[in-house]
Design a protein around this motif. Structure first.
Motif, PDB file in Angstrom:
ATOM      1  N   ARG A  57      -6.031 -12.872 -12.825  1.00 23.13           N
ATOM      2  CA  ARG A  57      -6.610 -11.666 -12.238  1.00 23.13           C
ATOM      3  C   ARG A  57      -7.949 -11.970 -11.246  1.00 23.13           C
ATOM      4  NH1 ARG A  57      -8.173  -8.499 -16.830  1.00 23.13           N
ATOM      5  NH2 ARG A  57      -6.032  -7.890 -16.811  1.00 23.13           N
ATOM      6  N   ALA A  58      -8.361 -13.068 -11.395  1.00 23.15           N
ATOM      7  CA  ALA A  58      -9.522 -13.697 -10.354  1.00 23.15           C
ATOM      8  C   ALA A  58      -8.785 -14.023  -9.171  1.00 23.15           C
ATOM      9  CB  ALA A  58     -10.288 -14.940 -11.044  1.00 23.15           C
ATOM     10  N   TYR A  59      -7.601 -14.726  -9.362  1.00 25.64           N
ATOM     11  CA  TYR A  59      -7.050 -14.905  -8.133  1.00 25.64           C
ATOM     12  C   TYR A  59      -6.550 -13.903  -7.410  1.00 25.64           C
ATOM     13  CZ  TYR A  59      -7.010 -19.512 -10.646  1.00 25.64           C
ATOM     14  OH  TYR A  59      -7.523 -20.451 -11.365  1.00 25.64           O
ATOM     15  N   ALA A  60      -5.807 -12.927  -8.044  1.00 29.30           N
ATOM     16  CA  ALA A  60      -5.163 -11.672  -7.600  1.00 29.30           C
ATOM     17  C   ALA A  60      -6.437 -11.165  -6.683  1.00 29.30           C
ATOM     18  CB  ALA A  60      -4.424 -10.947  -8.654  1.00 29.30           C
ATOM     19  N   ALA A  61      -7.367 -10.622  -7.229  1.00 28.94           N
ATOM     20  CA  ALA A  61      -8.517  -9.643  -6.821  1.00 28.94           C
ATOM     21  C   ALA A  61      -8.838 -10.554  -5.481  1.00 28.94           C
ATOM     22  CB  ALA A  61      -9.445  -9.506  -7.828  1.00 28.94           C
ATOM     23  N   TYR A  62      -9.111 -12.078  -5.548  1.00 31.36           N
ATOM     24  CA  TYR A  62      -9.606 -12.722  -4.350  1.00 31.36           C
ATOM     25  C   TYR A  62      -8.764 -12.460  -3.156  1.00 31.36           C
ATOM     26  CZ  TYR A  62      -9.904 -17.265  -1.815  1.00 31.36           C
ATOM     27  OH  TYR A  62     -10.224 -17.652  -0.493  1.00 31.36           O
ATOM     28  N   GLY A  63      -7.466 -12.279  -3.207  1.00 25.70           N
ATOM     29  CA  GLY A  63      -6.508 -12.216  -2.161  1.00 25.70           C
ATOM     30  C   GLY A  63      -6.939 -11.379  -1.221  1.00 25.70           C
ATOM     31  N   GLY A  64      -7.366 -10.011  -1.570  1.00 24.91           N
ATOM     32  CA  GLY A  64      -7.756  -8.994  -0.472  1.00 24.91           C
ATOM     33  C   GLY A  64      -9.002  -9.607   0.185  1.00 24.91           C
ATOM     34  N   ILE A  65      -9.949 -10.238  -0.368  1.00 21.60           N
ATOM     35  CA  ILE A  65     -11.129 -10.542   0.171  1.00 21.60           C
ATOM     36  C   ILE A  65     -10.786 -11.691   1.255  1.00 21.60           C
ATOM     37  CG2 ILE A  65     -13.535 -11.602  -0.195  1.00 21.60           C
ATOM     38  CD1 ILE A  65     -13.242  -8.816  -1.046  1.00 21.60           C
ATOM     39  N   TYR A  66      -9.901 -12.716   0.657  1.00 20.76           N
ATOM     40  CA  TYR A  66      -9.307 -13.731   1.669  1.00 20.76           C
ATOM     41  C   TYR A  66      -8.876 -13.465   2.675  1.00 20.76           C
ATOM     42  CZ  TYR A  66      -6.772 -17.538   3.209  1.00 20.76           C
ATOM     43  OH  TYR A  66      -6.231 -18.822   4.106  1.00 20.76           O
ATOM     44  N   ILE A  67      -7.832 -12.417   2.568  1.00 25.67           N
ATOM     45  CA  ILE A  67      -7.278 -11.841   3.834  1.00 25.67           C
ATOM     46  C   ILE A  67      -8.115 -11.152   4.979  1.00 25.67           C
ATOM     47  CG2 ILE A  67      -5.664  -9.688   4.598  1.00 25.67           C
ATOM     48  CD1 ILE A  67      -4.060 -10.510   1.962  1.00 25.67           C
ATOM     49  N   THR A  68      -9.244 -10.391   4.382  1.00 18.80           N
ATOM     50  CA  THR A  68     -10.220  -9.963   5.128  1.00 18.80           C
ATOM     51  C   THR A  68     -10.980 -11.348   5.938  1.00 18.80           C
ATOM     52  OG1 THR A  68     -10.603  -8.158   3.715  1.00 18.80           O
ATOM     53  CG2 THR A  68     -12.305  -8.398   5.055  1.00 18.80           C
ATOM     54  N   MET A  69     -11.345 -11.963   5.293  1.00 14.19           N
ATOM     55  CA  MET A  69     -12.209 -12.972   5.876  1.00 14.19           C
ATOM     56  C   MET A  69     -11.257 -13.933   6.750  1.00 14.19           C
ATOM     57  SD  MET A  69     -15.175 -12.670   4.655  1.00 14.19           S
ATOM     58  CE  MET A  69     -15.863 -13.918   5.597  1.00 14.19           C
ATOM     59  N   ALA A  70     -10.131 -14.154   6.587  1.00 14.77           N
ATOM     60  CA  ALA A  70      -9.098 -14.651   7.437  1.00 14.77           C
ATOM     61  C   ALA A  70      -9.082 -14.123   8.810  1.00 14.77           C
ATOM     62  CB  ALA A  70      -7.763 -14.839   6.850  1.00 14.77           C
ATOM     63  N   PRO A  82      -8.335  -8.852  16.275  1.00 16.33           N
ATOM     64  CA  PRO A  82      -7.444  -8.142  15.431  1.00 16.33           C
ATOM     65  C   PRO A  82      -6.894  -6.896  15.856  1.00 16.33           C
ATOM     66  CG  PRO A  82      -9.601  -8.430  14.185  1.00 16.33           C
ATOM     67  CD  PRO A  82      -9.700  -9.015  15.533  1.00 16.33           C
ATOM     68  N   ASP A  83      -5.411  -6.796  15.657  1.00 16.15           N
ATOM     69  CA  ASP A  83      -4.949  -5.534  16.365  1.00 16.15           C
ATOM     70  C   ASP A  83      -4.791  -4.522  14.956  1.00 16.15           C
ATOM     71  OD1 ASP A  83      -2.789  -6.200  14.822  1.00 16.15           O
ATOM     72  OD2 ASP A  83      -1.639  -7.182  16.518  1.00 16.15           O
ATOM     73  N   ARG A  84      -4.109  -3.257  15.494  1.00 14.62           N
ATOM     74  CA  ARG A  84      -4.068  -2.381  14.436  1.00 14.62           C
ATOM     75  C   ARG A  84      -3.384  -2.692  13.249  1.00 14.62           C
ATOM     76  NH1 ARG A  84      -0.850   3.097  15.379  1.00 14.62           N
ATOM     77  NH2 ARG A  84      -0.011   1.843  17.097  1.00 14.62           N
ATOM     78  N   MET A  85      -2.426  -3.569  13.296  1.00 19.98           N
ATOM     79  CA  MET A  85      -1.528  -4.237  12.260  1.00 19.98           C
ATOM     80  C   MET A  85      -2.561  -4.932  11.253  1.00 19.98           C
ATOM     81  SD  MET A  85       1.248  -2.537  12.014  1.00 19.98           S
ATOM     82  CE  MET A  85       0.655  -1.145  12.816  1.00 19.98           C
ATOM     83  N   ASP A  86      -3.138  -5.903  11.833  1.00 19.51           N
ATOM     84  CA  ASP A  86      -4.182  -6.553  11.319  1.00 19.51           C
ATOM     85  C   ASP A  86      -5.042  -5.831  10.172  1.00 19.51           C
ATOM     86  OD1 ASP A  86      -3.010  -9.292  12.319  1.00 19.51           O
ATOM     87  OD2 ASP A  86      -4.416  -8.747  14.069  1.00 19.51           O
ATOM     88  N   LEU A  87      -5.615  -4.764  10.777  1.00 18.50           N
ATOM     89  CA  LEU A  87      -6.522  -3.875  10.533  1.00 18.50           C
ATOM     90  C   LEU A  87      -5.905  -3.039   9.028  1.00 18.50           C
ATOM     91  CD1 LEU A  87      -8.842  -2.969  13.453  1.00 18.50           C
ATOM     92  CD2 LEU A  87      -9.288  -4.814  11.679  1.00 18.50           C
ATOM     93  N   ILE A  88      -4.838  -2.540   9.529  1.00 15.99           N
ATOM     94  CA  ILE A  88      -3.840  -1.934   8.363  1.00 15.99           C
ATOM     95  C   ILE A  88      -3.687  -2.875   7.168  1.00 15.99           C
ATOM     96  CG2 ILE A  88      -1.764  -0.838   7.765  1.00 15.99           C
ATOM     97  CD1 ILE A  88      -1.859   0.506  10.595  1.00 15.99           C
ATOM     98  N   GLY A  89      -3.187  -4.168   7.341  1.00 21.45           N
ATOM     99  CA  GLY A  89      -3.092  -5.017   6.460  1.00 21.45           C
ATOM    100  C   GLY A  89      -4.490  -5.435   5.539  1.00 21.45           C
ATOM    101  N   VAL A  90      -5.495  -5.494   6.229  1.00 23.30           N
ATOM    102  CA  VAL A  90      -6.659  -5.685   5.510  1.00 23.30           C
ATOM    103  C   VAL A  90      -7.225  -4.533   4.540  1.00 23.30           C
ATOM    104  CG1 VAL A  90      -9.293  -5.686   5.921  1.00 23.30           C
ATOM    105  CG2 VAL A  90      -7.786  -7.261   7.386  1.00 23.30           C
ATOM    106  N   VAL A  91      -6.990  -3.252   5.126  1.00 21.49           N
ATOM    107  CA  VAL A  91      -7.168  -2.137   4.216  1.00 21.49           C
ATOM    108  C   VAL A  91      -6.364  -2.121   3.078  1.00 21.49           C
ATOM    109  CG1 VAL A  91      -7.020   0.439   4.278  1.00 21.49           C
ATOM    110  CG2 VAL A  91      -8.082  -0.578   6.260  1.00 21.49           C
ATOM    111  N   LEU A  92      -5.015  -2.461   3.151  1.00 19.75           N
ATOM    112  CA  LEU A  92      -3.970  -2.310   2.142  1.00 19.75           C
ATOM    113  C   LEU A  92      -4.515  -3.448   1.109  1.00 19.75           C
ATOM    114  CD1 LEU A  92      -0.792  -1.809   4.048  1.00 19.75           C
ATOM    115  CD2 LEU A  92      -1.824  -0.363   2.574  1.00 19.75           C
TER     116      LEU A  92
END
Length: 107
Positions: A57-70, A82-92
């Motif tokens: 659960r810790a690793y799974a929740a971390y994924g979204g934060i990692y993507i945002t920081m990347a 970042p383009d629109r697709m990058d930002l949509i991916g971050v939101v998801l």
């Protein structure tokens, strides 16, 4: 607190991985790997500080934060906006992280 830990962990992981990128893709000296490996150890240690009953659960929740920081790293360090697709991916990704972090879990 978990979001701060995840953010620090993401910076440590990205920084550690970037040391390998710099060495192998940018022609930097292998000495870049010394702080890079230390950064990856810091990343792993920081994830152990997250208060949860399951490591997955810790690793799974971390994924979204990692993507945002990347994506932020891509903009700040690589100079690629970042383009629109990058930002949509971050939101998801952050939506998924929110469900995992803040949703009710069975014991």
């Amino acid at each position: 607190m978990p979001i701060a830990l995840y953010t620090l962990a993401a910076l440590a992981e990205i920084g550690g991985c970037f040391s390998f990128w710099a060495w192998l893709r940018l022609g930097r000296t292998p000495l870049w790997l010394v702080p890079g490996c230390a950064s990856l150890v810091l990343f792993a240690w920081l994830l152990t500080l997250v208060d949860t009953d399951a490591s997955g659960r810790a690793y799974a929740a971390y994924g979204g934060i990692y993507i945002t920081m990347a994506v932020i790293w891509m903009w700040a360090v690589d100079g690629v906006r970042p383009d629109r697709m990058d930002l949509i991916g971050v939101v998801l990704a952050l939506a998924g992280t929110s469900v995992i972090l803040f949703g009710p879990h069975k014991g």
